[in-house]
Design a protein around this motif. Structure first.
Motif, PDB file in Angstrom:
ATOM      1  N   THR B 282      35.004  31.301  37.449  1.00 28.68           N
ATOM      2  CA  THR B 282      33.937  31.695  38.379  1.00 28.68           C
ATOM      3  C   THR B 282      34.625  32.239  39.600  1.00 28.68           C
ATOM      4  N   GLY B 283      33.884  32.743  40.500  1.00 25.99           N
ATOM      5  CA  GLY B 283      34.525  33.191  41.722  1.00 25.99           C
ATOM      6  C   GLY B 283      35.175  34.551  41.585  1.00 25.99           C
ATOM      7  N   PRO B 284      35.824  34.983  42.642  1.00 25.42           N
ATOM      8  CA  PRO B 284      36.275  36.373  42.696  1.00 25.42           C
ATOM      9  C   PRO B 284      37.359  36.721  41.694  1.00 25.42           C
ATOM     10  N   GLU B 285      38.112  35.734  41.248  1.00 24.53           N
ATOM     11  CA  GLU B 285      39.230  36.098  40.392  1.00 24.53           C
ATOM     12  C   GLU B 285      38.889  36.012  38.928  1.00 24.53           C
ATOM     13  N   LYS B 286      37.600  35.879  38.617  1.00 25.74           N
ATOM     14  CA  LYS B 286      37.315  35.464  37.246  1.00 25.74           C
ATOM     15  C   LYS B 286      37.731  36.495  36.219  1.00 25.74           C
ATOM     16  N   GLN B 287      37.644  37.779  36.581  1.00 21.59           N
ATOM     17  CA  GLN B 287      38.026  38.779  35.584  1.00 21.59           C
ATOM     18  C   GLN B 287      39.512  38.703  35.280  1.00 21.59           C
ATOM     19  N   THR B 288      40.313  38.602  36.355  1.00 24.07           N
ATOM     20  CA  THR B 288      41.759  38.533  36.144  1.00 24.07           C
ATOM     21  C   THR B 288      42.115  37.305  35.331  1.00 24.07           C
ATOM     22  N   ASN B 289      41.521  36.183  35.726  1.00 20.95           N
ATOM     23  CA  ASN B 289      41.856  34.944  35.039  1.00 20.95           C
ATOM     24  C   ASN B 289      41.443  34.986  33.585  1.00 20.95           C
ATOM     25  N   TYR B 290      40.277  35.550  33.342  1.00 22.08           N
ATOM     26  CA  TYR B 290      39.833  35.615  31.953  1.00 22.08           C
ATOM     27  C   TYR B 290      40.805  36.441  31.124  1.00 22.08           C
ATOM     28  N   ALA B 291      41.236  37.548  31.688  1.00 19.78           N
ATOM     29  CA  ALA B 291      42.172  38.395  30.938  1.00 19.78           C
ATOM     30  C   ALA B 291      43.453  37.631  30.626  1.00 19.78           C
ATOM     31  N   ARG B 292      43.921  36.918  31.639  1.00 19.67           N
ATOM     32  CA  ARG B 292      45.164  36.174  31.431  1.00 19.67           C
ATOM     33  C   ARG B 292      44.981  35.121  30.339  1.00 19.67           C
TER      34      ARG B 292
END
Lengths: 447, 742
Positions: B282-292
């Motif tokens: 959740t939150g602003p980094e969610k796309q990056t984290n999901y990709a990782r």
């Protein structure tokens, strides 16, 4: 002879003046409704000249003043200056060619400075009306002779031709309304009938498939021959006439119409016509397509959008309308040109079916009143002039409203006394007041 | 001239009137008859705005909110109103440069037009939001807009809770356009399973918009609006303290822990390793984290508790005993003389216990986990003369095992649960061309061969054994707040399933005693908790993988299943640690800590040190380095071939670099190895009272009958692997445990 009555009010037909007043007030109200935004200071709007409705009010007052002056003038002034006025009008039209400024795709407007602009084609209606009346009232004119008819037609149509050259299709069409005047004065009805049938044929050509139409025409011709077979037996020439007419019709349908549409009309005009009928227009070639786009670039959206939005606006009015300031379509600027050409939408949406019918009733009252006024004139000049006023008004009203409800292609014509526009309001008001003035002297016979 | 007068003027009047009638008719058509203009006018001017309610909250069994809502802010920009602003200052606040600022405003103009607001920067971190809020008045055209997001206050139960994400086209299609673009739906876990309950109901507001699509006011004074209805909250059986402990113990390992309450089927804890921080999605980094997370070959987003398929190993033995006892092919006094091998079939099956008499009767056989005994028992079961042939015998056996909940989906309230595998005759017919007998799959009796189970299934099986024959479908949600009547959603979890209640209580008692002996005297001694009668079973599952085209035997999986207390059982646990070795080494202590924590509400001080040690041990297999390298380099090559840009590929091709990346020995500087070996923040558990010289975790517990246990390293360093073979590359395939050894 000229017993000038000190009171200018003697003989004045007040009903015309009242109707004029009512219409102008309605016009200002509609423009106000169309440009009203919540929270605007209304009084401020009226006083400052920034808003459209305040400017319309100003022109209304100007027309009133001008009208008063006209009522003070001697009727003979108009008969005397008719031809001069016509020359002046032609001169103005000629002036447009070198001096026009490109405004919205038309080339017919002269601007003086940044505030004042003039459209001679609009103004010329008045001069043509007077000149035609003058011509038809000349003693030596015998209107039953084709020669006179031709001259009259020329008087009427020369400005029309010049308008066409200035790309003002709509205004040029208005000049055709003078044929009604000529009809009243003795033009054989066959002219009108032929003209009407011709336009019906053209419309039919566009609507119906060419082959089907040819078949229909053939059937009609055969039917005519059958019905008139007795006359035919007696007089062979009738048969030839029918065949001749059939030939002409098919020729027009097959050749003339496509030719005209491809080579004479501009592609965007063809597109507009097709839009009204509801068919798709496929431009013949690149150049045609490009020119359509060019024309549309000047406007924000294409004209089909205009009419669609206009129909939506009017249609959504229902039976009693939404209320003057509650029309969502017009208040939020969904209809382009809604203060000028499409001003009727405000009425339609705000007052619904009931209101629109009443509004139309007002107009038809005006027209019929003018016709009765015309009939009671003693001088030909006044009568012709009156019919001229009625015809011009009729054309404007009918074409404008048909445009807004989708019965006619989009032609740039204003609604008299209602549309926003100084030139339009002034011209019509002046025309009307001259009529009132002439009517006041109806007992006289003017030369 | 005079003749035409009257008639002509009448004709003209008629023409006028006629035209007006035509117009009136058209007006009539437009305004009265045709309805569509009304509707189109509405469409023009009305804007239907969806109002999203807050999603339901999820609570644990003690009423603590483990999945909640919070508000984050987006920075919106309306390009046409951005005039005369201090661009540099705004950029400084947001943390971008001026060219990026201009680009974003331009993008906003293109995306939504100059008059509508577009997201300039979404999900602002709290400090940025605070600074912007103070200064937002200085920036005309910019405003802050609320956005509700999910938050996980305890940072736990990521796999169970799941996450929400935007709908994609397939979801839109499947839901028959119930959802709109931009809606958020649960994409995994309880968020997905209970989506309809949690989502509440969208509200609708009608606004009026002008021709520039600006919203200019409410329509009809909000008469037609429907309010949003908030989602319903869920009350679960989870114990968040237990869950956090389970996740902590699984740190740095691959495997799963499942704890179920036998009397209700409620899941008390379910952890899967490797794990991820749920707030990272959740939150602003969610796309990056999901990709990782998606690109990590150790599959941190896979819930191994319900999707991990492992050979059951010796944990199957109690079930095998129950089946055999019920069939009458053995009795409690049956025994076997095992000296380390089972010779009943062509190939000897190794048993880890060589002491004579370790399988003298059933209880001892279970306690010492004798392979010979159970291979023999299995053969007796499927060769049962009552079924006239091994084919029928196998099918009957399969029926039994399925009744114990293995080989089919249990029906837990999470999406995409796996079935495991209990083979039938068709599988063997295919492999052995219809010529097979009980010796072909003799190792099935010790939980190997084609048998595959998930940890949840084993926990459920333990529930059946604990309850002596019945179970309730394991599920998370105890109740739904404000539910109308008995929701059909939950009613199926209140059904008591009694698949094996025909097995007599005596039989269950015997097996339960054997399982208790496992912990008292047998292979499960590391799991003993003083004062609690726990029944359990260790398991050490052999497994293989195909590595570089060859089948390689990896470290055994470490299993432990148990339930406690024996009378009125309150908790049943199943733990599996992949490639962890013997069951007693890792799985048993972990399971017993879970049990102790749940039953005693806390861990003994002496255990804390052991718990810290376990939590700090990294057992991640090193072959993952090679697999990660392989997938990363393939991706880089793909990118290079499509875009012509080979900068990313270079680091995989360059020989020196490649050697560094693949180095898995001690002291390696490979970032891939570091990622695998990275331990999540594991805070040491603090003791309750003064720490009484926290005894170092005693590997003094006799390594359970295992001469092959790897040297237990009590320091925090990851244990060094000596078997080089297992570190070589392999293609990850599903593990086939077709071993002939224990």
């Amino acid at each position: 002879m000229s017993q000038r009555n000190p009171a200018i009010s003697k003989g004045v037909d007040w009903s015309l003046v009242w109707i004029w007043l009512t219409l102008c007030v309605i016009g200002i109200t509609c423009i106000f409704a169309a440009s009203y935004h919540e929270g605007e200071n209304v009084i401020q709007g009226f006083i400052s000249l920034k808003t459209d409705y305040s400017r319309q009010l100003l022109f209304f007052i100007l027309s009133g003043i001008l009208g008063t002056f006209i009522l003070l003038t001697d009727s003979k002034f108009f008969t005397a200056t008719a031809n001069l006025g016509y020359a002046f009008g032609i001169f103005l039209l000629l002036l447009v060619f070198p001096f026009h400024s490109k405004v919205k795709g038309t080339e017919s407007i002269i601007r003086f400075g940044s505030a004042f602009q003039l459209q001679p084609a609009d103004l010329c209606k008045l001069f043509v009306n007077l000149a035609l009346a003058k011509y038809l009232s000349r003693v030596e004119t015998n209107f039953t002779r084709p020669r006179s008819q031709l001259i009259a037609a020329t008087i009427a149509l020369v400005p029309a031709a010049m308008s066409i050259m200035q790309h003002e299709m709509g205004l040029s069409l208005v000049y055709f309304s003078f044929f009604l005047v000529m009809f009243r004065e003795g033009l054989p009805p066959s002219v009108l009938v032929i003209g009407f049938s011709f336009s019906v044929l053209v419309v039919a050509t566009l609507l119906v498939e060419p082959n089907t139409l040819a078949i229909i025409l053939t059937c009609v011709a055969l039917l005519a021959i059958y019905i008139l077979r007795r006359q035919v037996k007696r007089n062979r020439s009738i048969l030839f006439m029918i065949v001749g007419i059939w030939f002409v019709c098919v020729g027009v349908q097959r050749f003339v119409v496509p030719f005209v549409f491809d080579h004479v009309f501009q592609p965007y005009q063809v597109k507009r016509i097709f839009d009204t009928i509801g068919k798709d227009y496929v431009p013949k070639d690149q150049a045609a397509e490009a020119s359509i786009e060019n024309e549309q670039r000047g406007k924000k959206k294409d004209n089909n959008y205009n009419v669609k939005q206009s129909k939506i606006a009017i249609g959504s009015g229902g039976f009693i309308g939404k209320g003057l300031l509650k029309g969502t379509q017009t208040r939020y600027d969904f209809v382009p040109e809604q203060k000028t050409d499409f001003i009727f939408c405000t009425v339609g949406e705000g007052f619904g079916f009931l209101g629109s019918i009443l509004f139309l009733g007002l107009y038809i009252l005006l027209l019929l009143r003018i016709v009765s006024v015309a009939e009671r004139q003693r001088s030909v000049f006044s009568r012709c002039y009156a019919y001229g006023v009625a015809s011009v008004l009729f054309f404007h009203i009918v074409i404008n409203i048909c445009m807004t409800v989708g019965l006619a292609p989009v032609i740039g014509i204003t609604l008299p006394f209602i549309s926003y526009g100084g030139t339009s309001l002034l011209t019509f008001s002046v025309m009307l007041f001259i009529l009132v003035r002439l009517d006041a002297d109806r007992q006289m016979v003017l030369r | 001239m005079p003749v035409f007068n009257q008639s002509r003027s009448n004709i003209i009047r008629l023409i006028f009137a006629g035209m007006f009638l035509i117009i009136a008719a058209q007006l009539f058509h437009l305004q009265i008859i045709s309805k569509k203009y009304q509707q189109q006018a509405q469409e023009n001017a009305l804007f239907r705005k969806s109002i999203y309610p807050s999603r339901g909250i999820i609570y644990d069994r003690k009423g603590r909110a483990i999945l909640n809502n919070t508000i984050l802010y987006d920075l919106m920009v309306t390009p046409a109103q951005v005039k005369n602003i201090d661009t540099a200052y705004l950029c400084q606040l947001v943390g971008i440069d001026t060219s990026e600022f201009r680009q974003r405003v331009l993008d906003a103009r293109i995306k939504n037009g100059p008059f509508r607001p577009t997201i300039f920067e979404d999900l602002l971190p709290p400090d940025m939001y605070a600074r912007l809020e103070e200064n937002i008045w200085k920036f005309p055209g910019f405003n802050l807009q609320e956005r509700p997001v999910r938050v996980y206050p305890y940072n736990a139960a990521a796999h169970i809770m799941g996450y929400v994400g935007e709908v994609d086209s397939s979801i839109l299609r499947r839901s028959n356009n119930f959802y709109q673009l931009g809606d958020y739906v649960g994409r995994s876990g309880l968020e997905q399973y209970y989506e309809k309950v949690l989502m509440g109901q969208r509200g609708i507001e009608f606004w009026i918009k002008d021709n520039k699509n600006r919203l200019v006011g409410h329509y009809q004074d909000k008469n037609l609006d429907t309010p949003a209805i908030a989602g319903k909250n869920l009350r679960t059986y989870l114990d968040i303290d237990l869950q956090q402990l389970a996740e902590r113990l699984l740190a740095g390992k691959t495997g799963a822990i499942v704890a179920v309450e036998p009397s209700t089927g409620g899941v008390l804890a379910m952890a899967s390793g490797p794990n991820y921080d749920p707030n990272s999605l959740t939150g602003p980094e969610k796309q990056t984290n999901y990709a990782r997370l998606a690109l990590d070959v150790s599959s941190p987003m896979l819930n191994r508790a319900i999707k991990g398929q492992y050979p059951a190993g010796s944990t199957y033995k109690p079930i095998g005993a129950l089946i055999a006892l019920d069939e009458g092919v053995i009795d409690p006094s049956s025994g076997i003389g095992c000296l380390g091998y089972y010779y009943g079939c062509n190939r000897p099956v190794k048993c880890d216990e060589k002491i004579p008499g370790h399988a003298a009767n059933l209880r001892l056989a279970i306690a010492h986990s004798c392979n010979s005994f159970f291979c023999n028992t299995f053969r007796l079961t499927i060769d049962n003369p009552a079924y006239h042939g091994v084919r029928n015998g196998l099918m009957k056996w399969k029926e039994y095992v399925n009744a114990f909940g293995l080989g089919h989906r249990i029906g837990v309230d999470l999406p995409s649960e796996d079935r495991g595998n209990i083979p039938d005759t068709a599988a063997y017919d295919k492999d052995y061309n219809r010529s097979w007998n009980s010796c072909t799959m003799v190792t099935m009796g010790i939980g190997q061969d084609k048998m595959n189970v998930t940890p949840l299934q084993m926990a459920n099986a333990m529930c059946i054994v604990a309850n002596k024959g019945y179970y309730y479908t394991p599920h998370f949600v105890k109740s739904i707040d404000d539910a109308q009547g008995d929701d059909s959603v939950l009613s199926k979890y209140h059904v008591k399933h009694e698949p094996v209640t025909h097995i007599s209580d005596n039989v269950f008692n015997i097996v339960q005693s054997g399982m208790q002996d496992v912990i008292e005297i047998g292979t499960g001694r590391p799991a003993r908790i003083p004062g609690i009668d726990m029944c359990g079973k260790t398991g050490t599952a052999e497994n293989k993988q195909v590595i570089d085209g060859r089948v390689v035997k990896l470290h055994n999986h470490s299993w432990f299943v148990c339930f406690a207390p024996r009378e009125n059982p309150k908790i049943a646990v199943a733990v599996v640690i992949e490639n962890g070795g013997y069951g007693g080494t890792w799985a048993a202590p972990i399971a017993s800590m879970i049990v102790e924590k749940y039953l005693n509400d806390t861990l003994r001080n002496e255990r804390l040190a052991e718990a810290n040690r376990i939590a700090g041990t990294n057992l991640m297999p090193k072959y993952l380095v090679r697999v990660q390298f392989r997938t990363d380099s393939l991706r880089a090559a793909d990118y290079a071939s499509q875009s012509g840009d080979s900068t990313r590929l270079l680091k995989y091709i360059d020989r020196a670099n490649r050697a560094m990346l693949l180095d898995t020995m001690d002291g390696s500087r490979s970032p891939l190895l570091a990622t695998i070996r990275k331990m999540p923040n594991v805070k040491p558990l603090t003791p309750r009272a003064a720490p009484a010289a926290a005894a170092p975790a005693s590997p003094a517990q006799k390594p359970d009958s295992g001469r092959h246990a790897p040297a237990l390293d009590t320091s925090a360093r990851p244990p060094v692997r000596h078997k080089a073979k297992a570190d070589t590359v392999q293609k990850p395939l599903d593990q086939k445990g077709d071993s002939t050894q224990r």
